[in-house]
Design a protein around this motif. Structure first.
Motif, PDB file in Angstrom:
ATOM      1  N   ARG A  63      22.699 -21.234 -19.921  1.00 36.25           N
ATOM      2  CA  ARG A  63      21.765 -21.843 -20.874  1.00 36.25           C
ATOM      3  C   ARG A  63      20.984 -23.006 -20.249  1.00 36.25           C
ATOM      4  O   ARG A  63      19.785 -23.154 -20.491  1.00 36.25           O
ATOM      5  CB  ARG A  63      22.550 -22.319 -22.101  1.00 36.25           C
ATOM      6  CG  ARG A  63      21.723 -22.863 -23.206  1.00 36.25           C
ATOM      7  CD  ARG A  63      21.147 -21.894 -24.164  1.00 36.25           C
ATOM      8  NE  ARG A  63      22.057 -20.932 -24.751  1.00 36.25           N
ATOM      9  CZ  ARG A  63      21.615 -19.858 -25.374  1.00 36.25           C
ATOM     10  NH1 ARG A  63      20.328 -19.643 -25.479  1.00 36.25           N
ATOM     11  NH2 ARG A  63      22.446 -19.003 -25.898  1.00 36.25           N
ATOM     12  N   GLU A  64      21.640 -23.816 -19.438  1.00 36.32           N
ATOM     13  CA  GLU A  64      20.961 -24.964 -18.823  1.00 36.32           C
ATOM     14  C   GLU A  64      19.830 -24.495 -17.903  1.00 36.32           C
ATOM     15  O   GLU A  64      18.737 -25.066 -17.911  1.00 36.32           O
ATOM     16  CB  GLU A  64      21.951 -25.824 -18.032  1.00 36.32           C
ATOM     17  CG  GLU A  64      21.304 -27.025 -17.370  1.00 36.32           C
ATOM     18  CD  GLU A  64      22.271 -27.854 -16.537  1.00 36.32           C
ATOM     19  OE1 GLU A  64      21.931 -29.021 -16.292  1.00 36.32           O
ATOM     20  OE2 GLU A  64      23.330 -27.335 -16.121  1.00 36.32           O
ATOM     21  N   VAL A  65      20.074 -23.438 -17.143  1.00 36.58           N
ATOM     22  CA  VAL A  65      19.045 -22.897 -16.261  1.00 36.58           C
ATOM     23  C   VAL A  65      17.879 -22.360 -17.111  1.00 36.58           C
ATOM     24  O   VAL A  65      16.715 -22.603 -16.802  1.00 36.58           O
ATOM     25  CB  VAL A  65      19.614 -21.798 -15.335  1.00 36.58           C
ATOM     26  CG1 VAL A  65      18.510 -21.177 -14.485  1.00 36.58           C
ATOM     27  CG2 VAL A  65      20.726 -22.361 -14.447  1.00 36.58           C
ATOM     28  N   SER A  66      18.196 -21.655 -18.184  1.00 34.64           N
ATOM     29  CA  SER A  66      17.170 -21.119 -19.069  1.00 34.64           C
ATOM     30  C   SER A  66      16.303 -22.228 -19.655  1.00 34.64           C
ATOM     31  O   SER A  66      15.071 -22.130 -19.668  1.00 34.64           O
ATOM     32  CB  SER A  66      17.820 -20.310 -20.191  1.00 34.64           C
ATOM     33  OG  SER A  66      16.839 -19.809 -21.065  1.00 34.64           O
ATOM     34  N   ASN A  67      16.924 -23.290 -20.129  1.00 33.59           N
ATOM     35  CA  ASN A  67      16.173 -24.408 -20.705  1.00 33.59           C
ATOM     36  C   ASN A  67      15.298 -25.085 -19.653  1.00 33.59           C
ATOM     37  O   ASN A  67      14.165 -25.484 -19.944  1.00 33.59           O
ATOM     38  CB  ASN A  67      17.129 -25.431 -21.327  1.00 33.59           C
ATOM     39  CG  ASN A  67      17.820 -24.895 -22.560  1.00 33.59           C
ATOM     40  OD1 ASN A  67      17.352 -23.954 -23.196  1.00 33.59           O
ATOM     41  ND2 ASN A  67      18.952 -25.490 -22.897  1.00 33.59           N
ATOM     42  N   THR A  68      15.812 -25.205 -18.450  1.00 31.67           N
ATOM     43  CA  THR A  68      15.062 -25.838 -17.367  1.00 31.67           C
ATOM     44  C   THR A  68      13.858 -24.989 -16.966  1.00 31.67           C
ATOM     45  O   THR A  68      12.799 -25.520 -16.642  1.00 31.67           O
ATOM     46  CB  THR A  68      15.970 -26.113 -16.157  1.00 31.67           C
ATOM     47  OG1 THR A  68      17.067 -26.945 -16.582  1.00 31.67           O
ATOM     48  CG2 THR A  68      15.225 -26.829 -15.045  1.00 31.67           C
ATOM     49  N   ILE A  69      13.999 -23.674 -17.007  1.00 34.83           N
ATOM     50  CA  ILE A  69      12.865 -22.787 -16.712  1.00 34.83           C
ATOM     51  C   ILE A  69      11.705 -23.076 -17.660  1.00 34.83           C
ATOM     52  O   ILE A  69      10.559 -23.201 -17.232  1.00 34.83           O
ATOM     53  CB  ILE A  69      13.289 -21.304 -16.802  1.00 34.83           C
ATOM     54  CG1 ILE A  69      14.154 -20.921 -15.602  1.00 34.83           C
ATOM     55  CG2 ILE A  69      12.066 -20.386 -16.898  1.00 34.83           C
ATOM     56  CD1 ILE A  69      14.813 -19.561 -15.717  1.00 34.83           C
TER      57      ILE A  69
END
Length: 112
Positions: A63-69
């Motif tokens: 989820r953190e990677v997705s939000n950062t994208i």
């Protein structure tokens, strides 16, 4: 072609600094629409130049990677979602039933 699992922010930073094209496919393992889009994309991905790095993000697990994208590339979060990154910028994005390897290849040729 093979998926490159996208699991951490360091990889995302490397994508942002890479020369040329990278592709990010954001996938929800809980969504049948996402599964169908993934299968359709994989069926036709021979249309994409073989040297293209294609990253696969399981957004439920990362989820953190997705939000950062969404923040890094100034795109609204969708799932499934396909992003074409060129020289650190998102130059094309699409989602759901609009995801197409053939359209992605056309965008790559257009953006070259």
């Amino acid at each position: 072609m093979n998926w490159i699992p996208l699991t951490n922010l360091e990889q995302l930073e490397n994508i942002g600094q890479a020369d040329g094209f990278s592709v990010i496919f954001k996938h929800s393992t809980r969504c049948s629409v996402s599964l169908m889009a993934k299968k359709k994309f994989e069926h036709d991905w021979d249309a994409i130049p073989a040297e293209t790095s294609i990253y696969f993000l399981d957004l439920i697990s990362n989820r953190e990677v997705s939000n950062t994208i969404a923040q890094k590339f100034s795109v609204h979060h969708e799932s499934p979602q396909l992003l074409l990154i060129k020289n650190g910028e998102c130059v094309y994005e699409t989602s759901h039933g609009e995801i197409s390897a053939e359209e992605l290849a056309e965008q790559m040729a257009y953006q070259a």
